[in-house]
Design a protein around this motif. Sequence first.
Motif, PDB file in Angstrom:
ATOM      1  N   TRP A 190       0.842  -1.187   0.000  1.00  0.00           N
ATOM      2  CA  TRP A 190       0.000   0.000   0.000  1.00  0.00           C
ATOM      3  C   TRP A 190       0.887   1.249   0.000  1.00  0.00           C
ATOM      4  O   TRP A 190       1.703   1.425   0.899  1.00  0.00           O
ATOM      5  CB  TRP A 190      -0.911   0.015   1.222  1.00  0.00           C
ATOM      6  CG  TRP A 190      -1.963   1.076   1.175  1.00  0.00           C
ATOM      7  CD1 TRP A 190      -1.874   2.343   1.665  1.00  0.00           C
ATOM      8  CD2 TRP A 190      -3.260   0.965   0.581  1.00  0.00           C
ATOM      9  NE1 TRP A 190      -3.034   3.042   1.417  1.00  0.00           N
ATOM     10  CE2 TRP A 190      -3.902   2.217   0.752  1.00  0.00           C
ATOM     11  CE3 TRP A 190      -3.930  -0.070  -0.079  1.00  0.00           C
ATOM     12  CZ2 TRP A 190      -5.202   2.448   0.283  1.00  0.00           C
ATOM     13  CZ3 TRP A 190      -5.213   0.175  -0.539  1.00  0.00           C
ATOM     14  CH2 TRP A 190      -5.834   1.411  -0.363  1.00  0.00           C
ATOM     15  N   VAL A 191       0.729   2.084  -1.015  1.00  0.00           N
ATOM     16  CA  VAL A 191       1.477   3.335  -1.087  1.00  0.00           C
ATOM     17  C   VAL A 191       0.695   4.405  -0.338  1.00  0.00           C
ATOM     18  O   VAL A 191      -0.447   4.697  -0.709  1.00  0.00           O
ATOM     19  CB  VAL A 191       1.709   3.774  -2.543  1.00  0.00           C
ATOM     20  CG1 VAL A 191       2.434   5.117  -2.592  1.00  0.00           C
ATOM     21  CG2 VAL A 191       2.529   2.715  -3.288  1.00  0.00           C
ATOM     22  N   PRO A 192       1.272   4.997   0.702  1.00  0.00           N
ATOM     23  CA  PRO A 192       0.552   6.053   1.424  1.00  0.00           C
ATOM     24  C   PRO A 192       0.232   7.218   0.510  1.00  0.00           C
ATOM     25  O   PRO A 192       0.931   7.469  -0.484  1.00  0.00           O
ATOM     26  CB  PRO A 192       1.545   6.473   2.524  1.00  0.00           C
ATOM     27  CG  PRO A 192       2.506   5.340   2.627  1.00  0.00           C
ATOM     28  CD  PRO A 192       2.598   4.746   1.255  1.00  0.00           C
ATOM     29  N   GLU A 193      -0.854   7.941   0.821  1.00  0.00           N
ATOM     30  CA  GLU A 193      -1.217   9.130   0.053  1.00  0.00           C
ATOM     31  C   GLU A 193      -0.238  10.242   0.399  1.00  0.00           C
ATOM     32  O   GLU A 193      -0.376  10.922   1.407  1.00  0.00           O
ATOM     33  CB  GLU A 193      -2.652   9.558   0.361  1.00  0.00           C
ATOM     34  CG  GLU A 193      -3.694   8.606  -0.187  1.00  0.00           C
ATOM     35  CD  GLU A 193      -5.100   9.140   0.012  1.00  0.00           C
ATOM     36  OE1 GLU A 193      -5.289  10.370  -0.039  1.00  0.00           O
ATOM     37  OE2 GLU A 193      -6.012   8.338   0.243  1.00  0.00           O
ATOM     38  N   GLU A 194       0.769  10.398  -0.450  1.00  0.00           N
ATOM     39  CA  GLU A 194       1.768  11.432  -0.239  1.00  0.00           C
ATOM     40  C   GLU A 194       1.725  12.402  -1.403  1.00  0.00           C
ATOM     41  O   GLU A 194       1.211  12.106  -2.474  1.00  0.00           O
ATOM     42  CB  GLU A 194       3.163  10.813  -0.105  1.00  0.00           C
ATOM     43  CG  GLU A 194       3.285   9.869   1.097  1.00  0.00           C
ATOM     44  CD  GLU A 194       4.650   9.204   1.174  1.00  0.00           C
ATOM     45  OE1 GLU A 194       5.412   9.313   0.207  1.00  0.00           O
ATOM     46  OE2 GLU A 194       4.941   8.584   2.218  1.00  0.00           O
ATOM     47  N   LEU A 195       2.310  13.567  -1.193  1.00  0.00           N
ATOM     48  CA  LEU A 195       2.214  14.622  -2.198  1.00  0.00           C
ATOM     49  C   LEU A 195       3.376  14.644  -3.171  1.00  0.00           C
ATOM     50  O   LEU A 195       3.389  15.448  -4.095  1.00  0.00           O
ATOM     51  CB  LEU A 195       2.107  15.988  -1.503  1.00  0.00           C
ATOM     52  CG  LEU A 195       0.865  16.185  -0.625  1.00  0.00           C
ATOM     53  CD1 LEU A 195       0.893  17.581  -0.006  1.00  0.00           C
ATOM     54  CD2 LEU A 195      -0.415  15.990  -1.419  1.00  0.00           C
ATOM     55  N   ASP A 196       4.396  13.761  -2.990  1.00  0.00           N
ATOM     56  CA  ASP A 196       5.551  13.846  -3.876  1.00  0.00           C
ATOM     57  C   ASP A 196       5.327  13.127  -5.200  1.00  0.00           C
ATOM     58  O   ASP A 196       6.134  13.239  -6.115  1.00  0.00           O
ATOM     59  CB  ASP A 196       6.811  13.320  -3.189  1.00  0.00           C
ATOM     60  CG  ASP A 196       6.722  11.834  -2.850  1.00  0.00           C
ATOM     61  OD1 ASP A 196       5.699  11.201  -3.180  1.00  0.00           O
ATOM     62  OD2 ASP A 196       7.689  11.313  -2.270  1.00  0.00           O
ATOM     63  N   GLY A 197       4.231  12.388  -5.327  1.00  0.00           N
ATOM     64  CA  GLY A 197       3.868  11.797  -6.606  1.00  0.00           C
ATOM     65  C   GLY A 197       4.647  10.560  -6.990  1.00  0.00           C
ATOM     66  O   GLY A 197       4.512  10.071  -8.109  1.00  0.00           O
ATOM     67  N   SER A 198       5.481  10.009  -6.127  1.00  0.00           N
ATOM     68  CA  SER A 198       6.318   8.875  -6.492  1.00  0.00           C
ATOM     69  C   SER A 198       5.633   7.556  -6.171  1.00  0.00           C
ATOM     70  O   SER A 198       4.750   7.484  -5.317  1.00  0.00           O
ATOM     71  CB  SER A 198       7.657   8.951  -5.757  1.00  0.00           C
ATOM     72  OG  SER A 198       7.456   8.860  -4.357  1.00  0.00           O
ATOM     73  N   VAL A 199       6.053   6.498  -6.884  1.00  0.00           N
ATOM     74  CA  VAL A 199       5.568   5.147  -6.623  1.00  0.00           C
ATOM     75  C   VAL A 199       6.765   4.202  -6.655  1.00  0.00           C
ATOM     76  O   VAL A 199       7.761   4.471  -7.330  1.00  0.00           O
ATOM     77  CB  VAL A 199       4.514   4.700  -7.665  1.00  0.00           C
ATOM     78  CG1 VAL A 199       3.287   5.588  -7.614  1.00  0.00           C
ATOM     79  CG2 VAL A 199       5.105   4.700  -9.059  1.00  0.00           C
ATOM     80  N   ALA A 204       7.941  11.287 -26.160  1.00  0.00           N
ATOM     81  CA  ALA A 204       8.616  10.052 -25.786  1.00  0.00           C
ATOM     82  C   ALA A 204       7.732   9.237 -24.848  1.00  0.00           C
ATOM     83  O   ALA A 204       6.754   9.754 -24.291  1.00  0.00           O
ATOM     84  CB  ALA A 204       9.951  10.363 -25.115  1.00  0.00           C
ATOM     85  N   ALA A 205       8.079   7.977 -24.651  1.00  0.00           N
ATOM     86  CA  ALA A 205       7.290   7.103 -23.790  1.00  0.00           C
ATOM     87  C   ALA A 205       7.186   7.683 -22.386  1.00  0.00           C
ATOM     88  O   ALA A 205       8.184   8.152 -21.818  1.00  0.00           O
ATOM     89  CB  ALA A 205       7.919   5.714 -23.741  1.00  0.00           C
ATOM     90  N   TRP A 206       5.974   7.657 -21.821  1.00  0.00           N
ATOM     91  CA  TRP A 206       5.781   8.169 -20.466  1.00  0.00           C
ATOM     92  C   TRP A 206       5.952   7.047 -19.465  1.00  0.00           C
ATOM     93  O   TRP A 206       5.481   5.922 -19.670  1.00  0.00           O
ATOM     94  CB  TRP A 206       4.381   8.755 -20.303  1.00  0.00           C
ATOM     95  CG  TRP A 206       4.155   9.300 -18.921  1.00  0.00           C
ATOM     96  CD1 TRP A 206       4.555  10.515 -18.447  1.00  0.00           C
ATOM     97  CD2 TRP A 206       3.499   8.638 -17.829  1.00  0.00           C
ATOM     98  NE1 TRP A 206       4.200  10.655 -17.122  1.00  0.00           N
ATOM     99  CE2 TRP A 206       3.554   9.525 -16.715  1.00  0.00           C
ATOM    100  CE3 TRP A 206       2.892   7.400 -17.672  1.00  0.00           C
ATOM    101  CZ2 TRP A 206       3.008   9.190 -15.477  1.00  0.00           C
ATOM    102  CZ3 TRP A 206       2.346   7.063 -16.437  1.00  0.00           C
ATOM    103  CH2 TRP A 206       2.404   7.955 -15.364  1.00  0.00           C
ATOM    104  N   THR A 207       6.656   7.334 -18.373  1.00  0.00           N
ATOM    105  CA  THR A 207       6.781   6.407 -17.260  1.00  0.00           C
ATOM    106  C   THR A 207       6.453   7.158 -15.976  1.00  0.00           C
ATOM    107  O   THR A 207       6.307   8.394 -15.978  1.00  0.00           O
ATOM    108  CB  THR A 207       8.200   5.825 -17.156  1.00  0.00           C
ATOM    109  OG1 THR A 207       9.110   6.867 -16.748  1.00  0.00           O
ATOM    110  CG2 THR A 207       8.651   5.240 -18.487  1.00  0.00           C
ATOM    111  N   ALA A 208       6.387   6.431 -14.878  1.00  0.00           N
ATOM    112  CA  ALA A 208       6.051   7.042 -13.602  1.00  0.00           C
ATOM    113  C   ALA A 208       7.081   8.070 -13.157  1.00  0.00           C
ATOM    114  O   ALA A 208       6.788   8.911 -12.305  1.00  0.00           O
ATOM    115  CB  ALA A 208       5.895   5.967 -12.531  1.00  0.00           C
TER     116      ALA A 208
END
Length: 268
Positions: A67-76, A240-244
């Motif tokens: 589970w990824v916490p709801e954070e504001l930095d947008g990373s996974v 270009a290809a989009w990634t996370a």
Amino acid sequence: MDELWTLAEGVEAAVREVGAKLAAGRPVEPTPERTAEEAMARFAELDGPAAAELRERLSALRPQAGWVPEELDGSVPAEGEWWVCDATDGAVQYLLGQPHWAVTATLVRDGAAVLAVVHAPELFGAGRTYRAVLGGGAQLDGRPIAPLERELATTVAATSQPPLVAADPVALRRAGESLSAMAGAVLAVRNLGPTALQVAQVGSGHLALFWEYGQDAGNLLPGALIAGEAGAAVTDAAGAAWTASSDSFLAAAPGLHADAVGVLRAVS
């Protein structure tokens, strides 16, 4: 793929239930809080229980996923299987008593979305639900969707900014420059609330294109999967290809994509 579609049905049931409870508790009038701290405290009262319920239900459906916490930095995370969710995506609209908010749930595997559900409980009155699985297409309220082709000059484009864009001066500058460039090329530019919902709407033709500058994977992943599975072109702003981990994003109907990249090419 069949396994993912079966899982998607359970995920949709979960987000619908959470969305119904949030809709029932949504303020009819704008909340009166005057400061950011007061508004966030009020939001936490409503969002906290919803987020906890969503986590409980999705963890039961896929206990091996983290589970990824709801954070504001947008990373996974780049490895493993994770739930990336937002019980109240569009908190600003929710607190203002507007219908443009959603419940999102995305299953991410090794940094890429493989399943996504975006449910807007109050959109168009009865609510709308997008869902997609990797390699299996995308649906809106159970029906297959596809983007609509229009000339760039007659399209409505949408954009937004990541939550922490003010801390990224390059992304902030590019957001301003791209807004000026795109506004001169399309019929209208709008920001219609949750990023995930707007990107999904490119997949169903309700919007022609969506772009953004800055890293915002948590908000972009669900809509990107839905739009891409519907047939939209999903890339970064340069094509270009989009990634996370990309620092820009563009989703557009295939026939509009090259023109949109051309417009954004003016952004340094």
